[in-house]
Design a protein around this motif. Structure first.
Motif, short mmCIF file in Angstrom:
data_model
loop_
_atom_site.label_atom_id
_atom_site.label_comp_id
_atom_site.label_asym_id
_atom_site.label_seq_id
_atom_site.Cartn_x
_atom_site.Cartn_y
_atom_site.Cartn_z
N LEU A 34 0.83 -1.21 0.00
CA LEU A 34 0.00 0.00 0.00
C LEU A 34 0.86 1.26 0.00
CD1 LEU A 34 -2.82 -0.94 2.55
CD2 LEU A 34 -3.02 -0.77 0.06
N SER A 35 1.96 1.24 0.74
CA SER A 35 2.85 2.39 0.79
C SER A 35 3.53 2.62 -0.56
CB SER A 35 3.91 2.20 1.88
OG SER A 35 3.31 2.14 3.15
N ASP A 36 3.89 1.53 -1.23
CA ASP A 36 4.52 1.66 -2.53
C ASP A 36 3.55 2.24 -3.57
OD1 ASP A 36 6.84 0.63 -1.52
OD2 ASP A 36 6.49 -1.41 -2.24
N GLU A 37 2.26 1.90 -3.41
CA GLU A 37 1.25 2.36 -4.35
C GLU A 37 0.86 3.82 -4.12
OE1 GLU A 37 -0.67 0.52 -6.96
OE2 GLU A 37 1.31 -0.40 -6.82
N ASP A 38 0.99 4.28 -2.88
CA ASP A 38 0.55 5.64 -2.53
C ASP A 38 1.53 6.22 -1.53
OD1 ASP A 38 -0.72 7.94 -1.82
OD2 ASP A 38 -2.50 7.01 -0.97
N THR B 158 2.10 11.28 2.47
CA THR B 158 2.63 11.17 3.83
C THR B 158 1.53 11.11 4.89
OG1 THR B 158 2.86 13.59 3.91
CG2 THR B 158 4.80 12.31 3.24
N VAL B 159 0.44 11.83 4.68
CA VAL B 159 -0.66 11.80 5.65
C VAL B 159 -1.31 10.42 5.67
CG1 VAL B 159 -2.91 12.75 6.24
CG2 VAL B 159 -1.09 14.26 5.42
N GLU C 183 0.08 7.65 4.71
CA GLU C 183 1.04 6.68 5.22
C GLU C 183 1.04 6.69 6.76
OE1 GLU C 183 5.78 5.46 5.02
OE2 GLU C 183 5.12 7.42 4.30
N TYR C 184 1.00 7.88 7.34
CA TYR C 184 0.96 7.98 8.80
C TYR C 184 -0.26 7.26 9.36
CZ TYR C 184 1.01 10.01 13.49
OH TYR C 184 1.03 10.17 14.85
N TYR C 185 -1.41 7.47 8.74
CA TYR C 185 -2.64 6.85 9.20
C TYR C 185 -2.58 5.34 9.02
CZ TYR C 185 -7.62 6.52 10.26
OH TYR C 185 -8.82 6.23 10.83
N ARG C 186 -1.98 4.88 7.91
CA ARG C 186 -1.84 3.44 7.70
C ARG C 186 -0.93 2.81 8.75
NH1 ARG C 186 -2.10 4.47 1.89
NH2 ARG C 186 0.13 4.89 1.91
N LEU C 187 0.18 3.48 9.08
CA LEU C 187 1.07 2.96 10.11
C LEU C 187 0.37 2.87 11.45
CD1 LEU C 187 4.38 4.86 9.25
CD2 LEU C 187 3.94 2.41 8.93
N ASP C 188 -0.42 3.88 11.76
CA ASP C 188 -1.16 3.89 13.02
C ASP C 188 -2.14 2.73 13.09
OD1 ASP C 188 -1.92 5.48 15.54
OD2 ASP C 188 -3.86 5.26 14.53
N THR C 189 -2.87 2.49 12.00
CA THR C 189 -3.84 1.39 12.00
C THR C 189 -3.14 0.04 11.99
OG1 THR C 189 -4.03 1.60 9.59
CG2 THR C 189 -5.70 2.70 10.92
N LEU C 190 -1.96 -0.05 11.36
CA LEU C 190 -1.19 -1.30 11.40
C LEU C 190 -0.82 -1.64 12.84
CD1 LEU C 190 0.48 -3.64 10.26
CD2 LEU C 190 2.31 -2.00 9.78
N LEU C 191 -0.34 -0.64 13.58
CA LEU C 191 0.01 -0.89 14.98
C LEU C 191 -1.23 -1.26 15.80
CD1 LEU C 191 2.59 1.97 15.63
CD2 LEU C 191 3.05 -0.48 15.44
N ARG C 192 -2.36 -0.62 15.51
CA ARG C 192 -3.60 -0.97 16.21
C ARG C 192 -4.00 -2.42 15.92
NH1 ARG C 192 -6.83 3.25 18.18
NH2 ARG C 192 -6.10 5.35 17.65
N SER C 193 -3.75 -2.88 14.70
CA SER C 193 -4.16 -4.22 14.33
C SER C 193 -3.42 -5.30 15.10
CB SER C 193 -3.96 -4.45 12.83
OG SER C 193 -2.58 -4.56 12.50
N VAL C 194 -2.24 -4.96 15.62
CA VAL C 194 -1.47 -5.93 16.42
C VAL C 194 -1.31 -5.46 17.87
CG1 VAL C 194 -0.22 -6.91 14.46
CG2 VAL C 194 0.70 -4.89 15.58
N SER C 195 -2.15 -4.52 18.27
CA SER C 195 -2.15 -4.00 19.65
C SER C 195 -0.76 -3.54 20.09
CB SER C 195 -2.68 -5.08 20.62
OG SER C 195 -3.99 -5.44 20.30
N ALA C 196 -0.08 -2.79 19.21
CA ALA C 196 1.29 -2.38 19.51
C ALA C 196 1.49 -0.88 19.43
CB ALA C 196 2.25 -3.08 18.53
N ARG C 197 0.42 -0.12 19.42
CA ARG C 197 0.54 1.32 19.29
C ARG C 197 1.26 1.93 20.50
NH1 ARG C 197 -2.95 5.90 20.01
NH2 ARG C 197 -2.74 7.43 18.31
N GLU C 198 0.83 1.53 21.70
CA GLU C 198 1.45 2.06 22.91
C GLU C 198 2.89 1.57 23.03
OE1 GLU C 198 -1.42 0.50 22.76
OE2 GLU C 198 -2.91 2.04 23.27
N ALA D 2 7.19 6.14 12.18
CA ALA D 2 8.03 6.05 10.99
C ALA D 2 8.01 4.61 10.51
CB ALA D 2 9.46 6.50 11.29
N ALA D 3 7.96 4.42 9.20
CA ALA D 3 7.83 3.07 8.64
C ALA D 3 8.96 2.15 9.09
CB ALA D 3 7.78 3.14 7.12
#
Length: 309
Positions: free
Chosen positions: A183-187, A190-191, A193-208, A219-220
């Motif tokens: 997804l990052s390669d396709e788009d 920066t905004v 990408e930041y939101y995608r990274l945040d949701t990725l961390l949420r998906s594995v309960s690793a945001r905190e 940062a990726a």
């Protein structure tokens, strides 16, 4: 332990972890789908289809790509072998077959969840109630693990349950990282990408955990490094392999120990390689290599422990 019993415990755990992973993926897909769409295609909605390789099956039963239809397909559709409903049914069938190896609390956590899931399917869950449903699936998975750690004897039964859980978890984490890299390669916005990274961390309960470890903006490279190499993160690839190695050591083997050999090679790669050397050919290439090695380990475990001799 009989190979039939070991197989039932192993697959019970894999299906329960798979159901939770699907709920997590759908949860973040729902969040990502709320972002403004560029062009005519919403690639974020394709995340669960790409992860599960069910694109062809989805289009055979659906006429358009929407969050409501994705929810129906992955939550309750019996035509989808990877739906949460089918995963939990398979987990229940395996648990019922090995009930004598489970504590009453572990069995009750699975059985009561299966009864309630059937009621939810019968009554229907609208896409508006999706968030509550995803939380319910995750809570039921936590209930199962809590009952397992709190009441099950430390022995082969526990080890095969943990092996199933951790192999499924490592596979899901690696696939998530690969899809988000695509997804990052396709788009490169920066905004987004930041939101995608945040949701990725949420998906594995690793945001905190990310902010505790790095104390910086998302940062990726930091997210990828944490979910691959950091042993503090319970869903990282390194953490999963650490515990798989521990469980294989506890099970042991009287003959050729192919699973431990394959695991040791891949484990050493994560333990003793630098981030730069791992990524020398690119993240996608390394993740494909990791998934191939993990599949070989799973096949070896099946042939060594789960097949009738």
């Amino acid at each position: 332990m009989l190979s039939r019993t070991a197989s039932g415990l192993y697959w019970m755990a894999r299906y329960l972890e798979r159901a939770e992973n699907i709920a997590r993926v759908l949860d973040v897909t729902n969040r990502l789908s709320l972002m403004p769409v560029r062009g005519s295609l919403n690639n974020e909605l394709r995340v669960p289809l790409n992860l599960t390789h069910t694109d062809e099956l989805y289009w055979s039963v659906s006429d358009r790509l929407s969050m409501s239809q994705l929810f129906s397909f992955f939550a309750f559709d019996e035509r989808n072998p990877g739906s949460i409903f089918n995963c939990w049914q398979s987990a229940w069938n395996n648990a019922h077959a090995v009930r004598g190896s489970l504590s009453s609390e572990v069995w009750e956590s699975i059985n009561s969840s299966w009864i309630e899931l059937r009621k939810l399917r019968q009554n229907g869950v609208s896409s508006g109630g999706a968030d509550a449903f995803f939380d319910w699936v995750k809570e039921r998975s936590h209930l199962f693990r809590g009952a397992m750690f709190g009441t099950l004897m430390r022995g082969d039964a526990m080890s095969f349950i943990r092996l199933g859980t951790l192999l499924e978890r490592a596979d899901c984490t690696a696939r998530l990282l690969d899809v988000y890299q695509y997804l990052s390669d396709e788009d490169d916005d920066t905004v987004r990408e930041y939101y995608r990274l945040d949701t990725l961390l949420r998906s594995v309960s690793a945001r905190e955990a990310y902010h505790t470890i790095y104390k910086q903006q998302l940062a990726a490279d930091g997210v990828n490094e944490m979910l691959i190499l950091r042993e503090e993160s319970p869903r990282s690839l390194r953490s999963c392999l650490d515990e798989i190695a521990n469980q294989l050591n506890q099970i042991g083997s009287s003959g050729e120990d192919r699973p431990r050999y394959l695991l040791t090679v891949l484990h050493a790669e994560l333990r003793f390689s630098s981030w730069e050397s791992l990524m020398s050919d690119g993240l996608h290439s390394w993740l494909q290599h990791f998934l191939g090695e993990l599949a070989s380990i799973a096949d070896s475990i099946h042939h060594t422990y789960l097949e009738a001799k």
